[in-house]
Design a protein around this motif. Sequence first.
Motif, PDB file in Angstrom:
ATOM      1  N   UNK A  93       2.496 -10.119  -2.536  1.00  0.00           N
ATOM      2  CA  UNK A  93       2.906  -9.951  -3.964  1.00  0.00           C
ATOM      3  C   UNK A  93       2.940  -8.321  -4.065  1.00  0.00           C
ATOM      4  N   UNK A  94       1.738  -7.705  -3.474  1.00  0.00           N
ATOM      5  CA  UNK A  94       1.793  -6.381  -3.750  1.00  0.00           C
ATOM      6  C   UNK A  94       3.015  -5.548  -2.782  1.00  0.00           C
ATOM      7  N   UNK A  95       3.277  -6.141  -1.793  1.00  0.00           N
ATOM      8  CA  UNK A  95       4.495  -5.555  -0.930  1.00  0.00           C
ATOM      9  C   UNK A  95       3.620  -4.660  -0.075  1.00  0.00           C
ATOM     10  N   UNK A  96       2.344  -4.872   0.558  1.00  0.00           N
ATOM     11  CA  UNK A  96       1.708  -3.920   1.092  1.00  0.00           C
ATOM     12  C   UNK A  96       2.403  -3.584   2.592  1.00  0.00           C
TER      13      UNK A  96
END
Length: 166
Positions: free
Chosen positions: A4-7
Motif C-alpha cells: 500500500x505504501x509502494x515501498x
Amino acid sequence: IEKELGFQEFIKKRGNEGNQWDKGSDDIRDLKVVARKFQSIKEFVQYTDHMTAMNEELRKQYRNEDNVITLSTIHRAKGLEYKIVYIVGTVDGSIPHDFALEAFRNNNFMPIEEERRLLYVAMTRAQQELYLSIPMYLRGKKAKASRFLSPLSMVAINAAKKDRLL
C-alpha cells in the motif's frame, strides 16, 4: 502495508540510492518476520502496544536496581558504562554490517570506518569484562569473525575455545 505504501516502487525509482537503502536496512525484513505471526494489522499493533507497555513497566520496576541486565543497541550505549559487556554477533555482515561491506567493495570507506568506530564504542563501554560472541553461522551461512578483530585477538579467542574443549 509495504504494498500500500509502494515501498518497493519507491526504492526502484530511487535507482542506485534506493538499492543502497534496501541493502542497508534489515528493519523491513525483520518487521515482516514478526508480523507473519498475526492475522491482522490490528492484532499486530495491539501486540506491539502491549510489549511497549510491559517494557516500560519493567524499566520502572528495575530502575533503581544494581544487578540487572540491560539490552541495548550500540548507539544507545554511547556515554554509558557497564561492569560487564557482551557484544553479540561480532562477525562480518553484522559488525561491520553488510551495507558497509558493500560500500567498501565499491571503494566507499566511510561506512566501514563508521562501523569500526561503533565497535570501538561498544567495546569501551566495558569497565571490567568484555565478551564478544562470534557465531558459527549468520543468516544460515558460515560466518567469519569480524575483520575488525586483529589476528592476535583471534589467537586468544581460539585458545579460549581450545581450553574449554579440553
